[in-house]
Design a protein around this motif. Structure first.
Motif, PDB file in Angstrom:
ATOM      1  N   GLN A 183       0.842  -1.204   0.000  1.00 41.74           N
ATOM      2  CA  GLN A 183       0.000   0.000   0.000  1.00 41.74           C
ATOM      3  C   GLN A 183       0.877   1.255   0.000  1.00 41.74           C
ATOM      4  O   GLN A 183       0.643   2.197  -0.754  1.00 41.74           O
ATOM      5  N   LYS A 197       2.751   1.781  -3.234  1.00 37.31           N
ATOM      6  CA  LYS A 197       1.793   2.266  -4.232  1.00 37.31           C
ATOM      7  C   LYS A 197       1.533   3.760  -4.038  1.00 37.31           C
ATOM      8  O   LYS A 197       1.574   4.540  -4.999  1.00 37.31           O
ATOM      9  N   ASP A 249       1.509   0.958  -9.458  1.00 34.47           N
ATOM     10  CA  ASP A 249       0.532   0.006  -8.952  1.00 34.47           C
ATOM     11  C   ASP A 249       1.181  -1.367  -8.809  1.00 34.47           C
ATOM     12  O   ASP A 249       1.026  -2.261  -9.644  1.00 34.47           O
ATOM     13  N   ILE A 250       1.897  -1.443  -7.724  1.00 30.83           N
ATOM     14  CA  ILE A 250       2.707  -2.629  -7.470  1.00 30.83           C
ATOM     15  C   ILE A 250       1.835  -3.862  -7.243  1.00 30.83           C
ATOM     16  O   ILE A 250       2.216  -4.969  -7.594  1.00 30.83           O
TER      17      ILE A 250
END
Ligand code: BES
Ligand code: ZN
Ligand code: ZN
Length: 513
Positions: free
Chosen positions: A42, A45, A51-52
């Motif tokens: 999170q 990101k 957007d890993i």
């Protein structure tokens, strides 16, 4: 040889991490099915605007054990995601999954050229994550000469990758003092284990009975252990016929080494650790075939584990009296070597008919077990690269555990399993005893080929002092790896047993056994 008391491999420094995103290489542990809930993902990101989570999902990374996914956040920053397997796995299994994940991640970071690595996502398992890093990064490079060094060329790209990790940061919510203690403790044990590996990896032309005894005495001197070393004259006077027989073929005479830790105040218990210390096992006159002789420098691994454990114990100072014992011998064929048919007398007066001079470890161990009877110990654990048969029975990664106390066996089994040292209990089957009946002596030194690991242990059991709880670990397989296994990325000595011996001592200190 220059006598050494530390591993040549320097462990990286460890510090607590604050902002995990500020480090050049991150190793992030993720449990199976927890990709979308990971706080690290999170944050990556949010902060790095990638957007890993999607990227991981696209690569089918779910956090299953053995999964590794490496991602460059920028040219200078790499994240290595490692799968930790199921969060609800059994505790021992989970710990080993975590070790393997951390070890693989850190070694991958090193091989990608990073000198500083931050570990994240190992909350509650800091010890395991660090253990795997310390043991995983280990290499024995003392005698390696790279091609370009030889040619005098500049370093190739490949060799730049021979960089070492110098610093590990660990990100955790755990209390600072607690983590500091874990770091210090893990460091002591892993350094000692790597020290044991170094000695195992040194070849027979470097480590012989004399130099091995010198290492023991230097270690004792440096870390404040008691130490007594018996030379061949004293060994003869004491009547240690097994040691004499096994050592007599070599031009370098045997040494019996006794080192000990005595706490100030009354010890909670007195125990002994005995290691097989054949600095090279050629088989003697029952000469090994060419291919079986290669790697027989490993035959001192039991003693090396004992030295590693004694080193840790000297630093950790438990309220337990611990004796380390081994008989260093080189098993060689020569005009003075013992013969098949020879009948010898062990320290306790029992006679042995030597059928096969390659079953030498048990002869030296018999003397050490009997000698331990003088020390007033309540428990003995011996470690020995004793039989190829044990590897046939259990595979090359699991040690055989045999002993005279079911309770002690079970305790060691569970303890070792929790530490990632695989052992399996084998029975001391009474029906196999007759295989060792000798026509001329109390016992002969080999059976008939079946159940070789067990008959070896039955042989040893005959020399265990009365009233002592005894466990024998046949470490022929796991003491030495011919290929990478888990976080043991370096071939050769593993230091198997160091962690189990140290932890056993601590459990005895805490009254847990
Ligand atoms: N050191 C060997 C055992 C060994 C073999 C350790 C392979 C590690 C890898 C031991 O001294 C030995 O030679 N044992 C013999 C016993 C046999 C003669 C009864 C063996 O295992 O073949
Ligand atoms: Zn042998
Ligand atoms: Zn041997």
């Amino acid at each position: 040889m220059k006598v050494f008391t530390e591993s040549l491999f320097t462990l990286p420094e460890v510090e607590l991490a604050d902002d995990f995103l500020s480090y050049p290489a991150l190793v992030v542990g993720i449990f199976e099915g927890k990709v979308s809930d990971s706080e690290f993902l999170q944050k990556i990101k949010a902060k790095k605007k990638v957007d890993i989570i999607k990227a991981l999902q696209r690569r089918n990374f779910t956090g299953k054990e053995k999964q590794v996914f490496s991602f460059d956040l920028s040219e200078e920053q790499k994240v290595i995601f490692v799968g930790l397997g199921r969060e609800d796995a059994q505790e021992w299994e989970k710990k080993e999954n975590i070790r393997r994940a951390s070890g693989n991640g850190v070694v991958l970071a090193r091989d990608s050229g990073y000198e500083e690595v931050c570990l994240c996502g190992f909350e509650g398992y800091e010890r395991e994550a660090l253990e795997a890093a310390f043991l995983g990064l280990y290499r024995f490079k003392k005698y390696k000469i790279s091609d370009s060094e030889e040619d005098g060329d500049e370093k190739t790209d490949d060799e730049k990758l021979e960089k070492e990790v110098k610093k590990i940061f660990i990100y955790t919510q755990r209390k600072k003092d607690e983590v500091k203690n874990i770091i210090d403790f893990t460091r002591v044990i892993c350094e000692a284990q790597n020290f044991a590996r170094d000695i195992v990896n040194e070849p027979g032309n470097v480590i012989n009975p004399l130099t091995l005894s010198e290492i023991a005495s230097a270690l004792a001197e440096k870390y404040g252990l008691g130490c007594e070393i018996f030379d061949i004259e004293e060994i003869k006077k004491m009547g240690m016929g097994g040691v004499i027989a096994v050592g007599q073929g070599s031009s370098i005479p045997p040494k019996v080494v006794h080192i000990w830790w005595k706490p100030s105040g009354k010890p909670k218990d007195k125990i002994a650790f005995i290691g097989k210390a054949i600095t090279f096992d050629s088989g003697g006159l029952s000469l090994k075939p060419q291919n079986s002789m290669v790697t027989m420098k490993l035959d001192k691994a039991g003693a090396c584990a004992v030295l590693g454990a004694m080193k840790s114990i000297a630093i950790l100072k438990p309220q337990v009296e611990v004796h380390g014992l081994f008989a260093a011998c080189e098993n060689m064929p020569s005009g003075t070597a013992q013969r098949p048919d020879d009948i010898i007398k062990i320290f306790d007066g029992k006679t042995v008919e030597v059928i096969n001079t390659d079953a030498e470890g048990r002869l030296t161990l018999a003397d050490m077990l009997a000698f331990a009877g003088r020390l007033g110990v309540s428990k003995i654990v011996d470690l020995a690269t004793l039989t190829g048969a044990c590897m046939v029975a259990l595979g090359e990664f699991t040690a055989g555990l045999m002993g005279n106390s079911e309770k002690f066996n079970e305790f060691i089994f569970k303890l070792a399993r929790d530490l990632g040292e695989k052992v399996w209990i084998l029975p001391l089957d009474k029906d196999l005893e007759e295989k060792l009946k000798s026509d001329f002596a109390f016992i002969k030194n080999v059976g008939d080929g079946y159940g070789g690991a067990i008959t070896a242990a039955i042989f040893l059991s005959k020399f265990v002092p009365k009233g002592v709880e005894w466990a024998h670990l046949d470490i022929a397989g796991p003491a030495f790896l011919n290929k990478k296994l888990g976080y043991f990325t370096a071939k050769g000595g593993t230091g198997f047993g160091v962690r189990t011996l140290v932890e056993l001592t601590r459990k005895i200190e805490n009254g847990e056994y």
